[in-house]
Scaffold this motif. Sequence first.
Motif, PDB file in Angstrom:
ATOM      1  N   ILE A  22       2.481   6.154   8.358  1.00  0.00           N
ATOM      2  CA  ILE A  22       1.254   5.789   7.634  1.00  0.00           C
ATOM      3  C   ILE A  22       1.561   4.722   6.584  1.00  0.00           C
ATOM      4  CG2 ILE A  22      -0.477   6.629   5.992  1.00  0.00           C
ATOM      5  CD1 ILE A  22      -0.324   9.347   7.533  1.00  0.00           C
ATOM      6  N   GLU A  23       2.613   4.925   5.801  1.00  0.00           N
ATOM      7  CA  GLU A  23       2.965   3.956   4.754  1.00  0.00           C
ATOM      8  C   GLU A  23       3.322   2.595   5.363  1.00  0.00           C
ATOM      9  OE1 GLU A  23       2.916   2.313   1.339  1.00  0.00           O
ATOM     10  OE2 GLU A  23       2.366   4.411   1.571  1.00  0.00           O
ATOM     11  N   PHE A  24       4.022   2.598   6.492  1.00  0.00           N
ATOM     12  CA  PHE A  24       4.364   1.354   7.182  1.00  0.00           C
ATOM     13  C   PHE A  24       3.097   0.594   7.599  1.00  0.00           C
ATOM     14  CE2 PHE A  24       5.050  -0.832  11.256  1.00  0.00           C
ATOM     15  CZ  PHE A  24       5.975  -1.782  10.861  1.00  0.00           C
ATOM     16  N   ARG A  25       2.150   1.319   8.226  1.00  0.00           N
ATOM     17  CA  ARG A  25       0.916   0.669   8.687  1.00  0.00           C
ATOM     18  C   ARG A  25       0.075   0.151   7.524  1.00  0.00           C
ATOM     19  NH1 ARG A  25      -0.204  -1.744  12.266  1.00  0.00           N
ATOM     20  NH2 ARG A  25      -2.307  -1.027  12.597  1.00  0.00           N
ATOM     21  N   LEU A  26      -0.022   0.929   6.447  1.00  0.00           N
ATOM     22  CA  LEU A  26      -0.782   0.479   5.285  1.00  0.00           C
ATOM     23  C   LEU A  26      -0.126  -0.751   4.660  1.00  0.00           C
ATOM     24  CD1 LEU A  26      -1.750   3.883   3.614  1.00  0.00           C
ATOM     25  CD2 LEU A  26      -3.193   2.397   5.026  1.00  0.00           C
ATOM     26  N   GLY A  27       1.202  -0.784   4.637  1.00  0.00           N
ATOM     27  CA  GLY A  27       1.930  -1.947   4.137  1.00  0.00           C
ATOM     28  C   GLY A  27       1.673  -3.182   4.975  1.00  0.00           C
ATOM     29  N   GLU A  28       1.650  -3.011   6.295  1.00  0.00           N
ATOM     30  CA  GLU A  28       1.334  -4.134   7.180  1.00  0.00           C
ATOM     31  C   GLU A  28      -0.062  -4.682   6.899  1.00  0.00           C
ATOM     32  OE1 GLU A  28       1.811  -2.654  11.194  1.00  0.00           O
ATOM     33  OE2 GLU A  28       3.702  -3.750  11.389  1.00  0.00           O
ATOM     34  N   MET A  29      -1.009  -3.799   6.673  1.00  0.00           N
ATOM     35  CA  MET A  29      -2.387  -4.220   6.398  1.00  0.00           C
ATOM     36  C   MET A  29      -2.465  -4.990   5.073  1.00  0.00           C
ATOM     37  SD  MET A  29      -4.399  -0.809   7.596  1.00  0.00           S
ATOM     38  CE  MET A  29      -5.953  -1.410   8.218  1.00  0.00           C
ATOM     39  N   ARG A  30      -1.749  -4.494   4.065  1.00  0.00           N
ATOM     40  CA  ARG A  30      -1.735  -5.188   2.765  1.00  0.00           C
ATOM     41  C   ARG A  30      -1.151  -6.591   2.913  1.00  0.00           C
ATOM     42  NH1 ARG A  30       0.434  -0.166   1.219  1.00  0.00           N
ATOM     43  NH2 ARG A  30      -1.153   1.155   0.289  1.00  0.00           N
TER      44      ARG A  30
END
Length: 145
Positions: A22-30
């Motif tokens: 989840i943190e990886f995907r949210l980081g990619e979105m940011r």
Amino acid sequence: MSLNLIKLCVGADSVEDLESWIEFRLGEMRRAGEVPEQVHTTRMVPKRVEELLDGGSLYWVIKGNVQCRQRLVDIRPFVDTDGIGRCHLVLDPRIIVTDWQPRRAFQGWRYLTPADAPADLGAGRAGWAALPTELRRELADLGLL
């Protein structure tokens, strides 16, 4: 009265693995300049949307046990580029660890009533969450967790 969903968490070996993803995907979105939100796509659209959004959660089955949940924020039906109807389940990215509850494999998602849902891991049992994943799995298999 709220209602929940339950779904297999395919690809994750532990709650920690899910949190990392989840943190990886949210980081990619940011980094891409997008609004960071966790969205899980399903093929079927729930019919009981109002009940689900009235405090409901998505409970994740990881390695044969319900281990955690995420609060449902929104449910967004859409049609994909192939013309197939699908649904985005928008989730609060915060993971809430629950008591482990054994579940057999199933396809898709299912409704889960509050009475059948495992309890959140309370302050009195927080030490269980600190145990290594493999030890928790072995204790759950023995019916001790």
